[in-house]
Design an enzyme around this catalytic site. Structure first.
Site, PDB file in Angstrom:
ATOM      1  N   ASN A  25       0.730  -1.235   0.067  1.00 17.07           N
ATOM      2  CA  ASN A  25       0.096  -0.104   0.048  1.00 17.07           C
ATOM      3  C   ASN A  25       0.943   1.081   0.141  1.00 17.07           C
ATOM      4  O   ASN A  25       1.554   1.503   0.909  1.00 17.07           O
ATOM      5  CB  ASN A  25      -0.867   0.041   1.375  1.00 17.07           C
ATOM      6  CG  ASN A  25      -1.738   1.168   1.323  1.00 17.07           C
ATOM      7  OD1 ASN A  25      -1.412   2.315   0.951  1.00 17.07           O
ATOM      8  ND2 ASN A  25      -2.976   1.085   1.904  1.00 17.07           N
ATOM      9  N   ASP A  84      -0.671  -3.583  10.785  1.00 11.50           N
ATOM     10  CA  ASP A  84      -1.918  -4.236  10.545  1.00 11.50           C
ATOM     11  C   ASP A  84      -2.815  -3.132  11.372  1.00 11.50           C
ATOM     12  O   ASP A  84      -2.636  -2.859  12.585  1.00 11.50           O
ATOM     13  CB  ASP A  84      -2.280  -5.440  10.879  1.00 11.50           C
ATOM     14  CG  ASP A  84      -3.686  -5.911  10.139  1.00 11.50           C
ATOM     15  OD1 ASP A  84      -3.667  -5.844   8.849  1.00 11.50           O
ATOM     16  OD2 ASP A  84      -4.500  -6.253  10.846  1.00 11.50           O
ATOM     17  N   SER A  85      -3.633  -2.358  10.590  1.00 10.76           N
ATOM     18  CA  SER A  85      -4.549  -1.306  10.948  1.00 10.76           C
ATOM     19  C   SER A  85      -5.872  -1.423  10.630  1.00 10.76           C
ATOM     20  O   SER A  85      -6.088  -1.893   9.301  1.00 10.76           O
ATOM     21  CB  SER A  85      -3.899  -0.070  10.816  1.00 10.76           C
ATOM     22  OG  SER A  85      -3.698   0.065   9.376  1.00 10.76           O
ATOM     23  N   LYS A 191      -1.372  14.746  11.621  1.00 10.79           N
ATOM     24  CA  LYS A 191      -1.972  13.423  11.655  1.00 10.79           C
ATOM     25  C   LYS A 191      -1.201  12.405  12.541  1.00 10.79           C
ATOM     26  O   LYS A 191      -1.763  11.819  13.505  1.00 10.79           O
ATOM     27  CB  LYS A 191      -2.330  12.694  10.588  1.00 10.79           C
ATOM     28  CG  LYS A 191      -3.149  11.578  10.564  1.00 10.79           C
ATOM     29  CD  LYS A 191      -3.382  10.873   9.350  1.00 10.79           C
ATOM     30  CE  LYS A 191      -3.723   9.412   9.393  1.00 10.79           C
ATOM     31  NZ  LYS A 191      -3.858   8.674   7.961  1.00 10.79           N
TER      32      LYS A 191
END
Length: 209
Positions: A25, A84-85, A191
């Site tokens: 990603n 992993d979210s 963020k």
């Protein structure tokens, strides 16, 4: 922390050098690379190394992160970091949770995934809670099988329609507590200071560097 199912071990330090980000990603890789900047690491993605994406068969964020990190470390012979979210929505019993990416289908269409979450919230009725949280589990694996893992979280509320074109995934519908903007409207550096991924990274940096 050591990997699940292992006896507790002393935290292993990460030496400067090449580190594989076990993700295909591009948005996630960019975010992780920014969080690791200045640590003396030569970051390369699993995608750039043509490593296959392992099937995520774990039942928790930590298990899936560890699975991906171990696979990348084994295949590359280098330390590997996996994340992993996902988004957990209270009124949906914690869904989409570990299946957050899969709600976007084979094309990983998060526009579709966000719409699906909103449709299910509408079906839950007008009084359904819009509270939600993001979770990020990080697993850092070495080729010899040693794993350290860390987990971060940020709480917030879901909005509709989506707002902002920054970030990735479900960011445009998630408004963190204490802010009027969605993650899709917040610059990356800002963020990272408050996000689930930033929380997990701060824990990792304090432990392994």
């Amino acid at each position: 922390m050591s990997g699940e199912g292992e006896e507790p071990q002393a935290i292993r330090k990460l030496a400067p050098g090449k580190l594989v980000i076990a993700s295909h990603n591009a948005g996630k890789v960019r975010e992780i690379a920014a969080l690791l900047e200045g640590r003396g690491l030569d970051v390369v993605s699993a995608g750039a190394l043509d490593l296959p994406e392992p099937e995520e068969t774990g039942t928790t964020f930590v298990m899936n992160a560890e699975l991906k990190a171990r696979a990348a470390a084994d295949l590359s012979g280098l330390p590997a970091l996996a994340d992993d979210s996902g988004l957990c929505v209270d009124a949906l019993g914690g869904d989409p949770g570990i299946f957050s990416a899969r709600w976007g289908g084979d094309a990983k269409d998060f526009g579709h995934a966000m719409r699906l979450v909103e449709d299910k919230l509408q079906q839950a009725g007008p009084d359904a809670s819009r509270d939600a949280h993001f979770v990020c589990a990080l697993a850092l694996a070495w080729p010899d099988g040693h794993v350290e893992w860390f987990e971060g979280r940020v709480d917030g509320t879901l909005v509709w329609p989506p707002r902002g074109d920054k970030g990735h995934g479900y960011d445009p519908v998630f408004r963190p507590n204490g802010d009027d903007r969605t993650f899709g409207e917040i610059d990356e550096a800002e963020k990272n200071a408050i996000s689930h991924r930033g929380d997990a990274f701060r824990q990792m940096v304090a432990a392994v560097f």
